[in-house]
Design a protein around this motif. Structure first.
Motif, short mmCIF file in Angstrom:
data_model
loop_
_atom_site.label_atom_id
_atom_site.label_comp_id
_atom_site.label_asym_id
_atom_site.label_seq_id
_atom_site.Cartn_x
_atom_site.Cartn_y
_atom_site.Cartn_z
N SER A 225 0.83 -1.21 0.00
CA SER A 225 0.00 0.00 0.00
C SER A 225 0.86 1.25 0.00
O SER A 225 0.58 2.22 -0.71
N TYR A 229 0.97 3.74 -3.33
CA TYR A 229 0.44 5.11 -3.24
C TYR A 229 1.53 6.15 -3.39
O TYR A 229 1.29 7.24 -3.92
N TRP A 234 -0.01 10.02 -4.29
CA TRP A 234 -1.27 10.30 -3.61
C TRP A 234 -1.12 10.51 -2.10
O TRP A 234 -2.12 10.72 -1.41
N ARG A 328 -5.24 11.98 -3.96
CA ARG A 328 -4.57 12.39 -2.73
C ARG A 328 -5.55 12.76 -1.62
O ARG A 328 -5.43 12.29 -0.47
N ILE A 331 -7.24 9.68 -0.14
CA ILE A 331 -6.34 8.84 0.66
C ILE A 331 -6.01 9.50 1.99
O ILE A 331 -6.03 8.86 3.06
N PHE A 347 -6.75 -0.10 0.37
CA PHE A 347 -5.88 -0.63 -0.68
C PHE A 347 -6.22 -2.07 -0.99
O PHE A 347 -6.31 -2.46 -2.16
#
Length: 375
Positions: A225, A229, A234, A328, A331, A347
């Motif tokens: 994850s 990312y 993000w 972004r 998240i 995720f």
């Protein structure tokens, strides 16, 4: 923080774990020196590349311990070998990252490798100023905003200072990474003793590994994850999405990064049989005369082959424009509400067939991988 004459500025985490300066209004004398040296508000040193290279360290062991072609290690070895000091990012035992100095060849290893998290510069700008004032040669390496921040703090360039910035896409907060590490340890029923973001035993790419209970675990890019990312930008700081240094104008003497896409831009360098793509290849930009002179002195430690800025930028978008915010906001909201455990859960729900892609790519023969990437 470093420039404040009244020590009125401290660095504190926000709700997402990003570190920001906080001013004590009672101590502040409104001298505005902090605004003048800020790498995002003040003037910056900006240099257009003089020359561009694809490059590798001549030491194969050094390349394997490095994220790309081992050029930072070669430069550090040269600087220390000539009586200088090297300052760069170092990961601590608690998985926080700080800027630290290396004065011996054996200490270079501590500064090698990618760290996909924000590094704390602490009081390193003050220490760098002291080294320079004492007449010592210094190689300072960091993100472009960190090197620009150093120039802002110093107020001028020094003949005995060489700055090196990395091709930076952005930085997540340190707390995010530490929470990810704790989660990883729980997953495997132990404690993470060591973490490597770029493990060359899995090929030159963004796959890592972790040492847990004395066993090395593979951390594939598309099953992690954090790395996944990070790769998409993000989980970066807000300023990374509007970074003034994501362009061909660089604040440092030299710029280093991975030469992504070299199989398209310079297949002749790979077909010669001299360079092994699996061991990594660096892109190097000489942005000033000082930087060019330094690179010219590395002939015994590094193999530099001519390239073009446009070719290097084709595989490095951060040389052209800042990263896109993408998902972004979504998240970070997830992280704020439930920490990295919540991000991990999100995720896992969306991973699908992506779970296998990193493993499959790593198992393909080198020539086939290069052919697929060259399409």
């Amino acid at each position: 923080m470093n420039i404040c004459p009244e020590k009125a500025i401290s660095m504190k985490e926000d709700e997402y774990g990003f570190i920001y300066p906080v001013i004590d209004g009672e101590k502040c004398i409104a001298c505005r020196r902090c605004q003048k040296v800020c790498a995002f508000r003040g003037e910056s040193v900006e240099n257009a590349p003089i020359s561009t290279y694809a490059a590798v360290s001549r030491d194969e062991k050094t390349r394997m311990l490095s994220s790309s072609g081992g050029m930072f290690a070669a430069m550090a070895e040269y600087m220390i070998g000539h009586g200088g000091i090297v300052i760069g990012a170092r990961m601590q035992e608690d998985f926080s990252v700080i800027h630290a100095a290396a004065e011996k060849q054996e200490d270079i290893r501590l500064l090698q490798g990618s760290k996909y998290t924000q590094s704390s510069t602490g009081d390193v700008y003050q220490k760098t100023a002291e080294y320079l004032a004492d007449g010592k040669k210094v190689l300072f390496s960091g993100t472009p905003c960190q090197t620009a921040g150093l120039y802002g703090f110093l107020g001028r360039d020094y003949e005995n200072l060489l700055t090196v910035d990395i091709i930076c896409h952005g930085v997540p907060g340190g707390r995010m990474f530490r929470e990810y590490i704790e989660l990883l340890g729980r997953k495997y029923g132990g404690r993470v003793e060591e973490f490597t973001f770029r493990d060359k035993s899995l090929g030159w790419g963004k796959n890592g590994s972790a040492l847990i209970n004395n066993k090395r675990r593979k951390i594939w890019q598309n099953t992690s994850s954090y790395i996944y990312y990070f790769s998409r930008g993000w989980i970066f700081r807000d300023s990374c999405c509007s970074c003034r240094y994501s362009s061909r104008l660089r604040p440092s003497d030299i710029t280093l990064g991975d030469y992504w896409g070299i199989e398209k831009q310079h297949p002749e360098y790979l077909d010669s049989g001299i360079w092994n793509e699996n061991k990594g290849i660096s892109v190097v930009l000489a942005n000033t005369g000082k930087g060019q002179e330094f690179l010219d002195g590395l002939k015994d430690l590094a193999d530099l082959k001519s390239s073009r800025f446009s070719s290097a930028a084709a595989g490095n978008s951060a040389l052209v424009c800042p990263v896109s915010a993408g998902k972004r906001e979504e998240i970070l909201e997830c992280y704020k509400n439930g920490g990295w455990a919540s991000v991990e859960q999100r995720f896992r729900k969306s991973i699908g067939l992506r779970y296998y892609s990193s493993q499959i790519k790593a198992l393909l023969p080198e020539r086939l991988r290069r052919k697929l990437k060259g399409r």
